[in-house]
Design a protein around this motif. Structure first.
Motif, PDB file in Angstrom:
ATOM      1  N   TRP A 183     -13.343 -13.881 -28.274  1.00  0.00           N
ATOM      2  CA  TRP A 183     -14.301 -14.588 -27.204  1.00  0.00           C
ATOM      3  C   TRP A 183     -13.257 -15.107 -26.017  1.00  0.00           C
ATOM      4  N   LEU A 184     -13.919 -14.859 -24.870  1.00  0.00           N
ATOM      5  CA  LEU A 184     -12.904 -15.689 -23.796  1.00  0.00           C
ATOM      6  C   LEU A 184     -13.306 -16.988 -23.986  1.00  0.00           C
ATOM      7  N   GLU A 185     -12.277 -17.933 -23.593  1.00  0.00           N
ATOM      8  CA  GLU A 185     -12.449 -19.501 -23.719  1.00  0.00           C
ATOM      9  C   GLU A 185     -13.533 -19.862 -22.709  1.00  0.00           C
ATOM     10  N   PRO A 186     -14.614 -20.616 -23.301  1.00  0.00           N
ATOM     11  CA  PRO A 186     -15.673 -21.098 -22.468  1.00  0.00           C
ATOM     12  C   PRO A 186     -15.053 -22.607 -22.066  1.00  0.00           C
ATOM     13  N   LEU A 187     -15.321 -23.165 -20.898  1.00  0.00           N
ATOM     14  CA  LEU A 187     -15.098 -24.415 -20.312  1.00  0.00           C
ATOM     15  C   LEU A 187     -16.073 -24.596 -19.448  1.00  0.00           C
ATOM     16  N   ILE A 188     -16.266 -26.146 -19.676  1.00  0.00           N
ATOM     17  CA  ILE A 188     -17.456 -26.707 -18.763  1.00  0.00           C
ATOM     18  C   ILE A 188     -16.813 -27.804 -17.962  1.00  0.00           C
ATOM     19  N   VAL A 189     -17.005 -27.573 -16.721  1.00  0.00           N
ATOM     20  CA  VAL A 189     -16.476 -28.587 -15.659  1.00  0.00           C
ATOM     21  C   VAL A 189     -17.774 -29.506 -15.703  1.00  0.00           C
TER      22      VAL A 189
ATOM     23  N   VAL B 275     -32.714  -8.417 -30.475  1.00  0.00           N
ATOM     24  CA  VAL B 275     -33.228  -8.353 -29.071  1.00  0.00           C
ATOM     25  C   VAL B 275     -32.178  -8.238 -27.830  1.00  0.00           C
ATOM     26  N   PRO B 276     -32.492  -7.751 -26.891  1.00  0.00           N
ATOM     27  CA  PRO B 276     -31.775  -7.726 -25.683  1.00  0.00           C
ATOM     28  C   PRO B 276     -31.418  -9.320 -24.996  1.00  0.00           C
ATOM     29  N   TRP B 277     -30.333  -9.457 -24.812  1.00  0.00           N
ATOM     30  CA  TRP B 277     -30.133 -10.994 -24.114  1.00  0.00           C
ATOM     31  C   TRP B 277     -29.506 -10.635 -22.924  1.00  0.00           C
ATOM     32  N   LYS B 278     -29.584 -11.839 -21.981  1.00  0.00           N
ATOM     33  CA  LYS B 278     -29.084 -12.087 -20.492  1.00  0.00           C
ATOM     34  C   LYS B 278     -28.753 -13.302 -20.389  1.00  0.00           C
ATOM     35  N   GLY B 279     -27.361 -13.386 -19.910  1.00  0.00           N
ATOM     36  CA  GLY B 279     -26.687 -14.590 -19.309  1.00  0.00           C
ATOM     37  C   GLY B 279     -26.239 -14.573 -17.877  1.00  0.00           C
TER      38      GLY B 279
ATOM     39  N   MET C  66     -34.292 -11.919 -24.040  1.00  0.00           N
ATOM     40  CA  MET C  66     -33.920 -13.292 -23.886  1.00  0.00           C
ATOM     41  C   MET C  66     -32.917 -13.758 -23.188  1.00  0.00           C
ATOM     42  N   SER C  67     -33.175 -15.128 -22.881  1.00  0.00           N
ATOM     43  CA  SER C  67     -32.101 -15.842 -22.292  1.00  0.00           C
ATOM     44  C   SER C  67     -31.974 -17.296 -22.919  1.00  0.00           C
ATOM     45  N   ASN C  68     -30.727 -17.821 -22.513  1.00  0.00           N
ATOM     46  CA  ASN C  68     -30.402 -19.213 -23.279  1.00  0.00           C
ATOM     47  C   ASN C  68     -31.460 -20.293 -22.752  1.00  0.00           C
ATOM     48  N   SER C  69     -32.120 -20.240 -21.590  1.00  0.00           N
ATOM     49  CA  SER C  69     -33.125 -21.037 -21.095  1.00  0.00           C
ATOM     50  C   SER C  69     -34.409 -20.744 -21.722  1.00  0.00           C
ATOM     51  N   GLN C  70     -34.719 -19.445 -22.122  1.00  0.00           N
ATOM     52  CA  GLN C  70     -35.853 -19.251 -22.575  1.00  0.00           C
ATOM     53  C   GLN C  70     -35.816 -19.625 -24.334  1.00  0.00           C
ATOM     54  N   TYR C  71     -34.661 -19.481 -24.707  1.00  0.00           N
ATOM     55  CA  TYR C  71     -34.395 -19.818 -26.020  1.00  0.00           C
ATOM     56  C   TYR C  71     -34.573 -21.112 -26.288  1.00  0.00           C
ATOM     57  N   LYS C  72     -34.307 -21.988 -25.462  1.00  0.00           N
ATOM     58  CA  LYS C  72     -34.137 -23.567 -25.744  1.00  0.00           C
ATOM     59  C   LYS C  72     -35.494 -23.915 -25.265  1.00  0.00           C
ATOM     60  N   SER C  73     -36.479 -23.302 -24.389  1.00  0.00           N
ATOM     61  CA  SER C  73     -37.629 -23.389 -24.117  1.00  0.00           C
ATOM     62  C   SER C  73     -38.629 -23.264 -25.373  1.00  0.00           C
ATOM     63  N   PHE C  74     -38.396 -22.146 -26.227  1.00  0.00           N
ATOM     64  CA  PHE C  74     -39.076 -21.952 -27.608  1.00  0.00           C
ATOM     65  C   PHE C  74     -38.705 -23.140 -28.519  1.00  0.00           C
ATOM     66  N   LEU C  75     -37.593 -23.635 -28.365  1.00  0.00           N
ATOM     67  CA  LEU C  75     -37.380 -24.690 -29.290  1.00  0.00           C
ATOM     68  C   LEU C  75     -38.161 -26.105 -29.054  1.00  0.00           C
ATOM     69  N   GLN C  76     -38.351 -26.149 -27.679  1.00  0.00           N
ATOM     70  CA  GLN C  76     -39.040 -27.332 -27.178  1.00  0.00           C
ATOM     71  C   GLN C  76     -40.703 -27.376 -27.636  1.00  0.00           C
TER      72      GLN C  76
ATOM     73  N   ALA D 191     -21.497 -20.798 -26.721  1.00  0.00           N
ATOM     74  CA  ALA D 191     -21.555 -19.575 -27.639  1.00  0.00           C
ATOM     75  C   ALA D 191     -22.337 -18.426 -27.295  1.00  0.00           C
ATOM     76  N   LEU D 192     -23.469 -18.560 -27.004  1.00  0.00           N
ATOM     77  CA  LEU D 192     -24.274 -17.330 -26.419  1.00  0.00           C
ATOM     78  C   LEU D 192     -23.537 -16.297 -25.574  1.00  0.00           C
ATOM     79  N   TYR D 193     -23.152 -17.162 -24.512  1.00  0.00           N
ATOM     80  CA  TYR D 193     -22.446 -16.322 -23.291  1.00  0.00           C
ATOM     81  C   TYR D 193     -21.174 -15.780 -23.805  1.00  0.00           C
ATOM     82  N   ALA D 194     -20.344 -16.593 -24.550  1.00  0.00           N
ATOM     83  CA  ALA D 194     -19.221 -15.881 -25.366  1.00  0.00           C
ATOM     84  C   ALA D 194     -19.432 -14.592 -26.279  1.00  0.00           C
ATOM     85  N   GLU D 195     -20.382 -14.457 -26.824  1.00  0.00           N
ATOM     86  CA  GLU D 195     -20.753 -13.399 -27.762  1.00  0.00           C
ATOM     87  C   GLU D 195     -21.363 -12.177 -26.974  1.00  0.00           C
ATOM     88  N   ILE D 196     -22.131 -12.457 -25.944  1.00  0.00           N
ATOM     89  CA  ILE D 196     -22.792 -11.461 -25.142  1.00  0.00           C
ATOM     90  C   ILE D 196     -21.804 -11.030 -24.326  1.00  0.00           C
ATOM     91  N   GLU D 197     -20.752 -11.816 -23.819  1.00  0.00           N
ATOM     92  CA  GLU D 197     -19.644 -11.083 -22.911  1.00  0.00           C
ATOM     93  C   GLU D 197     -18.908 -10.225 -23.671  1.00  0.00           C
TER      94      GLU D 197
END
Length: 245
Positions: free
Chosen positions: A169-175, A104-108, A1-11, A154-160
């Motif tokens: 968690w590492l601090e997640p920042l969005i530029v 399930v295994p995840w990748k980010g 699973m990936s974040n993009s695939q997860y979002k795709s399933f929701l759509q 959140a997913l990336y922080a938890e996976i890492e």
């Protein structure tokens, strides 16, 4: 699973499974190419040159960006001329993280990974950073909420965290940088409480996604996306009031 695939399933479950099975490939939207151009710059000069070489459709015969993409260079300049943005974007680029999560295994892929600095960063382009965006579940909200970026971080922080075995968690920042002239920019953080809520929601939804992806459950059609429009077979007549339901 990936974040993009997860979002795709929701759509749309049906469109997602068609993509997974190689039965359908959606066209690349212009907005995605725009973001890919800016991300290629972030990766470094070699990656940027390679991206330009591999996407000749962005350029005129004279080698200049088409007008609709020229704003991307202004967005890059806006980031380059901002000390805080450039500081936050310091670190290893395009780092893959993997771990098992929710059965399930995840990748980010982290845009910028800086564990020594206690953070990772993601570069996001948006039409506007300040404009309210409509989300059918929560109403008007920020672009960060509307486009699922809180769940992604959140997913990336938890996976890492699971991959490295760290306790926090590492601090997640969005530029964020906008597609405006001149571009707006911001460095955005997310509180841990909200990230915990997002992970709980993902865990709840994963039961259905796993059943569809691995358990043979029939995927539901949204009847609104490009895949559903392309494969739709009418079997009934509808009342006009149903068109906007």
């Amino acid at each position: 699973m990936s974040n993009s695939q997860y979002k795709s399933f929701l759509q749309c479950e049906a469109a997602t499974m068609a993509k997974i099975n190689g039965e359908w490939m959606p066209p690349t939207p212009e907005a995605l190419l725009f973001g890919q151009y800016v991300h290629a710059w972030l990766e470094g000069e070699q990656a940027f040159d390679e991206f330009k070489k591999n996407t000749p459709s962005l350029f005129t015969q004279k080698g200049q960006l088409y007008k609709q993409y020229q704003l991307a260079d202004l967005m890059i300049e806006a980031i380059q001329h901002d000390d805080l943005c450039m500081f936050v974007l310091q670190g290893e680029k395009e780092v893959i993280v993997t771990a098992e999560l929710f059965g399930v295994p995840w990748k980010g892929k982290l845009d910028v990974y800086n564990p020594a600095g206690g953070r990772f960063s993601d570069l996001k382009t948006a039409r506007s950073l300040r404009e309210r965006v409509w989300d059918p579940e929560i109403g008007y909200c920020s672009f960060v909420e509307a486009y699922g970026y809180i769940a992604q971080m959140a997913l990336y922080a938890e996976i890492e965290k699971r991959m490295t075995g760290r306790n926090e968690w590492l601090e997640p920042l969005i530029v964020g940088v906008s597609k405006e002239e001149p571009p707006d920019k911001a460095v955005i953080n997310i509180d841990e409480g909200r990230m915990e809520v997002e992970l709980e929601e993902i865990e709840k939804r994963m039961e259905r996604i796993i059943q569809v992806k691995y358990g043979g459950e029939k995927p539901l059609r949204c009847e609104k996306c490009k895949y559903c429009r392309a494969t739709n077979q009418l079997n009934s007549i509808i009342h006009f009031s149903e068109l906007v339901s």
